[in-house]
Motif scaffolding. Structure first.
Motif, short mmCIF file in Angstrom:
data_model
loop_
_atom_site.label_atom_id
_atom_site.label_comp_id
_atom_site.label_asym_id
_atom_site.label_seq_id
_atom_site.Cartn_x
_atom_site.Cartn_y
_atom_site.Cartn_z
N ALA A 202 6.51 4.45 4.55
CA ALA A 202 6.73 4.38 6.00
C ALA A 202 8.18 4.86 6.28
O ALA A 202 9.10 4.44 5.59
CB ALA A 202 6.72 2.96 6.26
N THR B 221 -4.75 14.24 7.17
CA THR B 221 -3.25 14.06 7.26
C THR B 221 -2.89 15.05 8.30
O THR B 221 -1.52 14.91 8.58
CB THR B 221 -2.33 14.50 5.90
OG1 THR B 221 -2.80 15.74 5.44
CG2 THR B 221 -3.01 13.25 4.96
N GLU C 215 -5.63 9.15 -3.73
CA GLU C 215 -4.88 8.56 -2.71
C GLU C 215 -3.42 8.86 -3.03
O GLU C 215 -2.70 8.92 -1.90
CB GLU C 215 -5.07 6.87 -3.18
CG GLU C 215 -4.17 6.01 -2.20
CD GLU C 215 -4.33 6.17 -0.76
OE1 GLU C 215 -3.36 5.65 0.13
OE2 GLU C 215 -5.21 6.68 -0.15
N ALA D 274 -1.20 10.30 0.16
CA ALA D 274 -0.02 9.66 0.95
C ALA D 274 1.22 10.47 1.03
O ALA D 274 1.94 10.63 1.94
CB ALA D 274 0.18 8.50 -0.25
N THR E 216 0.67 -1.23 -0.07
CA THR E 216 0.11 -0.07 -0.02
C THR E 216 1.02 1.31 0.08
O THR E 216 2.04 1.17 0.15
CB THR E 216 -0.98 -0.06 1.15
OG1 THR E 216 -0.03 0.14 2.43
CG2 THR E 216 -1.82 -1.18 1.37
N THR E 217 0.35 2.24 -0.23
CA THR E 217 1.01 3.65 -0.29
C THR E 217 1.64 3.88 1.00
O THR E 217 2.82 4.40 1.13
CB THR E 217 0.09 4.80 -0.59
OG1 THR E 217 -1.02 4.68 0.34
CG2 THR E 217 -0.38 4.76 -1.90
N ASP E 218 0.85 3.67 2.21
CA ASP E 218 1.60 3.95 3.39
C ASP E 218 2.67 3.01 3.80
O ASP E 218 3.81 3.30 4.28
CB ASP E 218 0.46 3.89 4.35
CG ASP E 218 -0.48 4.92 4.61
OD1 ASP E 218 -0.26 6.04 4.08
OD2 ASP E 218 -1.68 4.68 5.14
N GLN E 219 2.87 1.97 3.18
CA GLN E 219 3.84 0.94 3.55
C GLN E 219 4.90 1.41 2.50
O GLN E 219 6.31 1.24 3.13
CB GLN E 219 3.36 -0.47 3.01
CG GLN E 219 2.48 -1.20 4.11
CD GLN E 219 1.69 -2.43 3.43
OE1 GLN E 219 1.83 -2.65 2.11
NE2 GLN E 219 1.25 -3.32 4.29
N ALA F 228 -5.59 1.95 -2.37
CA ALA F 228 -4.33 2.25 -1.82
C ALA F 228 -3.12 1.13 -2.40
O ALA F 228 -2.04 1.58 -2.44
CB ALA F 228 -4.37 1.76 -0.32
N ALA G 162 0.67 13.01 3.51
CA ALA G 162 0.71 12.39 4.70
C ALA G 162 2.43 12.01 5.26
O ALA G 162 2.58 12.04 6.45
CB ALA G 162 0.16 10.98 4.89
N ALA G 163 3.17 12.25 4.41
CA ALA G 163 4.50 12.17 4.48
C ALA G 163 5.32 13.48 4.69
O ALA G 163 6.41 13.45 4.65
CB ALA G 163 5.24 11.25 3.39
#
Length: 320
Positions: A35, A89, A56, A60, A29-32, A256, A63-64
């Motif tokens: 990370a 976010t 998405e 993402a 996923t995008t969050d992975q 995602a 969020a980063a």
């Protein structure tokens, strides 16, 4: 097509580079993918960001920590999407600007209003399999105009901003549909060929891969690298003309998961120094010597051919 310049001859292509793999596969996923990454101080532009993969991708990156601009046709929807991303976010630096890729005047106005560097350009917006042959006011077939030519105009117009970033990345979304549709330079607008909705879509997606190849060749010295990506089979508004996904369930992805490889190409240090390639499912795709069965992966040699890429670039410049 006798005598036509078709950017799809199976020219010999023997890559000298090793295929790039990453720890992220089909289900990542995008969050992975992002990370632990801090994108603070970087600026991103995501086209078509009011739904699906675009939303998405923008979420993402925000969020980063990246500053994110949504390039959208519908500014009302863009403002609502930007507000939702800011809220989810906690990143206040998410905005939207009007960008209609079918209208070259809109593209020019958007690029002219851009200030400062651009570190990540994600050419995500697209239309798929429009049932009837439709042309823009400039006479271009609509899928080619939106999916490729508008993004080409945007990317080239933003070259100064990308160069100022000192290590920019361009990501263009393609599709496995490119495998069945070389670019026919002598009839880009289907004035002589029968119009086939999915064929025209695939042709535009081949063009997006060629954009990545030639942008890297021309601009690597400016610190700009470009790659193309097949996000996989994801149920989004893109399929509105095809009756939804007919892909086997085991080959389908969530939004995602579909946005994971585009985000990987845009932001991950694993892609430092990599350009002019085609990725899917978190890794560089294999170059094929024949089209695979339906739903198969890989990249066609004609989509990576540097001669094809240069000819398409010069043609696109002339069209602009």
């Amino acid at each position: 097509m006798t005598g036509a310049r078709m950017l799809g001859r199976m020219n010999a292509l023997t890559p000298s580079k090793t295929r790039l793999t990453t720890p992220f596969g089909f289900a990542a996923t995008t969050d992975q993918v992002l990370a632990g990454l801090d994108l603070g101080g970087r600026r991103a532009l995501v086209t078509g960001a009011t739904s699906g993969l675009g939303t998405e991708t923008a979420r993402a990156l925000a969020a980063a920590g990246a500053e994110v601009v949504l390039g959208v046709r519908d500014t009302g929807a863009g403002r609502r999407t930007a507000a939702a991303i800011r809220e989810s976010t906690g990143n206040a630096r998410v905005t939207a600007g009007r960008l209609d890729l079918a209208d070259l005047g809109s593209v020019r106005d958007f690029a002219a209003g851009w200030e400062g560097p651009l570190h990540m350009l994600v050419n995500n917006a697209g239309i798929m399999a429009t049932p009837q042959l439709t042309r823009t006011p400039q006479g271009r077939e609509l899928q080619f105009a939106v999916n490729f030519l508008g993004h080409f105009a945007l990317t080239t117009a933003l070259h100064p901003a990308l160069a100022r970033a000192g290590g920019a990345r361009v990501v263009s979304l393609s599709s496995n549909a490119h495998l069945y549709a070389p670019v026919v330079l002598d009839d880009l607008d289907h004035r002589f060929r029968p119009y086939q909705p999915l064929g025209a879509y695939g042709e535009s997606k081949t063009a997006d891969v060629l954009l990545a190849v030639e942008a890297t060749r021309r601009w690597a010295g400016d610190g700009i690298l470009a790659n193309a990506v097949n996000p996989g089979a994801v149920a989004t508004n893109l399929q509105q003309h095809t009756g939804g996904l007919r892909t086997p369930p085991e080959r389908r992805k969530t939004v995602a998961q579909g946005a994971a490889t585009p985000v990987l190409l845009a932001a991950s240090p694993l892609l430092d120094g990599i350009g002019g390639r085609y990725f899917e499912h978190g890794e560089e795709a294999a170059v094929l010597d024949a089209a695979p069965p339906l739903y198969g992966g890989g990249v066609a040699p004609f989509a990576l051919d540097p001669g094809n890429a240069e000819r398409l670039w010069d043609t696109a410049l002339a069209l602009l």
